[in-house]
Motif scaffolding. Structure first.
Motif, short mmCIF file in Angstrom:
data_model
loop_
_atom_site.label_atom_id
_atom_site.label_comp_id
_atom_site.label_asym_id
_atom_site.label_seq_id
_atom_site.Cartn_x
_atom_site.Cartn_y
_atom_site.Cartn_z
N HIS A 170 0.76 -1.20 -0.02
CA HIS A 170 -0.17 -0.10 0.08
C HIS A 170 0.72 1.37 0.03
O HIS A 170 0.81 2.41 -0.74
CB HIS A 170 -0.84 -0.04 1.30
N HIS A 171 1.86 1.32 0.97
CA HIS A 171 2.75 2.41 0.85
C HIS A 171 3.47 2.61 -0.31
O HIS A 171 4.00 3.66 -0.63
CB HIS A 171 3.73 2.28 2.09
N ASP A 212 2.65 1.75 -3.31
CA ASP A 212 1.87 1.95 -4.46
C ASP A 212 1.69 3.69 -4.09
O ASP A 212 1.59 4.42 -5.40
CB ASP A 212 0.46 1.31 -4.13
N GLN A 213 1.56 4.26 -2.88
CA GLN A 213 1.48 5.50 -2.81
C GLN A 213 2.79 6.38 -3.33
O GLN A 213 2.84 7.38 -3.85
CB GLN A 213 1.27 5.91 -1.33
N MET A 214 3.98 5.80 -3.12
CA MET A 214 5.23 6.42 -3.43
C MET A 214 5.14 6.42 -4.94
O MET A 214 5.51 7.25 -5.53
CB MET A 214 6.37 5.41 -2.95
N ASP A 253 2.50 6.72 -6.84
CA ASP A 253 1.64 7.52 -7.30
C ASP A 253 2.26 9.10 -7.41
O ASP A 253 2.02 9.79 -8.11
CB ASP A 253 0.42 7.40 -6.43
N HIS A 254 2.90 9.18 -6.08
CA HIS A 254 3.39 10.56 -5.72
C HIS A 254 4.71 10.93 -6.93
O HIS A 254 4.57 11.97 -7.68
CB HIS A 254 4.26 10.65 -4.57
N THR A 294 2.83 11.15 -10.41
CA THR A 294 1.93 12.52 -10.59
C THR A 294 2.79 13.77 -10.42
O THR A 294 2.38 14.90 -10.23
CB THR A 294 0.77 12.47 -9.63
N ASN A 302 4.18 14.59 -7.52
CA ASN A 302 3.69 15.59 -6.37
C ASN A 302 4.84 15.49 -5.33
O ASN A 302 4.93 14.61 -4.31
CB ASN A 302 2.56 14.33 -5.66
N VAL A 314 4.26 16.13 -1.34
CA VAL A 314 3.96 15.05 -0.65
C VAL A 314 4.86 13.97 -0.45
O VAL A 314 5.23 13.61 0.63
CB VAL A 314 2.77 14.20 -1.07
N LEU A 315 5.67 13.82 -1.58
CA LEU A 315 6.82 12.82 -1.42
C LEU A 315 7.81 13.26 -0.49
O LEU A 315 8.19 12.32 0.22
CB LEU A 315 7.46 12.60 -3.10
N ARG A 351 6.65 12.55 3.08
CA ARG A 351 6.81 10.98 3.37
C ARG A 351 8.10 10.83 3.82
O ARG A 351 8.58 10.07 4.62
CB ARG A 351 6.48 10.29 2.04
#
Length: 287
Positions: free
Chosen positions: A246-247, A249-251, A253-254, A257, A259, A262-263, A266
């Motif tokens: 999950h985490h 996948d978030q990386m 995505d950041h 995109t 982003n 946010v990266l 994190r």
């Protein structure tokens, strides 16, 4: 005290070295006579044997075999040991093993010294391996208090920071900080091997330095140990792997995109949190 050690690998061998330094008489048991001979030459044990009956007169026994052999070893010991003998283990999974081992031997105390090296086998055994390292005990309601205290006394004498918790809590905790890293590290190595261009993969191998060495170390360790972690701690390991995915996948995505804000947050959070896991040894914990 007369102490038996079944399994003379890295952990069993290091235990023998430390226990003998503290005046205990150590009797080692190994399947291979060659390992026993080496244990004598290295000063790991006072006596060695290939039969479990050799430790019938010991007061405390450490079972330092691979995880899959712990319960069968306890079951065999239970056929001839005096009832007062205390048996403990050093396995990295506790819930299933403690339940079964305690059934065969009421004086069983689940244990897990959080110490190790990349190298395996008695050749890698060293004095002081457990000093300033956590040592977890996982007694259950039926575990005699005296048995737990005996193992705790020995663990403290090795310089360990002693922790006590339920077998289930232990397995959930080590899934995060021990078993998950093995799988993540192994996946890292597999990912690098998936580079389709041979020249690029070769260049990556030549350029690999401390960062790759640190993050890949546990994934390049003993395959048998990693497999048994997965088999005996399946539920907790799957939960931690799914959270990691999950985490990750978030990386992804950041980055995809762009982003960057946010990266960066994190990464800063990770930087701040890491010392809580690696830079200090908390006060001993009792659940």
């Amino acid at each position: 005290m007369k102490i038996g050690i079944v399994g003379l690998g890295l952990i069993g061998g290091s235990l023998g070295l430390d226990l003998r330094q503290r005046g205990h008489t150590v009797i080692g048991v190994s399947r291979r006579a060659e390992t026993g001979d080496l244990a004598l030459r290295q000063g790991v044990a006072d006596k060695v044997a290939t039969s479990l009956e050799a430790i019938a007169t010991t007061q405390l026994i450490f079972v330092c075999t691979p995880i899959a052999a712990i319960v069968p070893t306890v079951q065999q010991l239970a056929t001839f040991l005096p009832t007062a003998t205390v048996i403990t283990d050093v396995g990295s999974v506790k819930a299933q093993l403690v339940t079964l081992a305690s059934h065969y031997w009421p004086n069983f105390v689940g244990g897990h010294p959080m110490a190790g090296k990349a190298e395996a086998g008695i050749e890698a055994a060293e004095v002081g391996l457990f000093n300033q390292r956590p040592y977890v005990l996982t007694p259950v309601e039926s575990t005699p208090h005296e048995a737990t205290e005996l193992v705790a006394e020995v663990a403290r004498s090795l310089g360990c920071a002693l922790y006590r918790c339920t077998p289930e809590s232990h397995d959930r905790a080590v899934a995060w900080i021990s078993h998950l890293p093995v799988m993540v590290s192994a996946a890292l190595i597999q990912a690098c091997l998936s580079e389709p261009e041979a020249s690029v993969q070769q260049l990556a191998q030549q350029l690999a330095s401390s960062g790759f060495r640190d993050t890949s170390r546990v994934g390049g360790g003993n395959p048998e140990l990693g497999l048994m972690m997965a088999q005996y701690n399946q539920a907790a390991l799957l939960k931690s792997l799914q959270a990691y995915r999950h985490h990750l996948d978030q990386m992804i995505d950041h980055i995809a995109t762009q982003n960057w804000t946010v990266l960066e947050q994190r990464l800063q959070q990770s930087q701040q949190a890491r010392p809580q896991f690696v830079d200090s040894l908390p006060e001993p914990f009792t659940e």
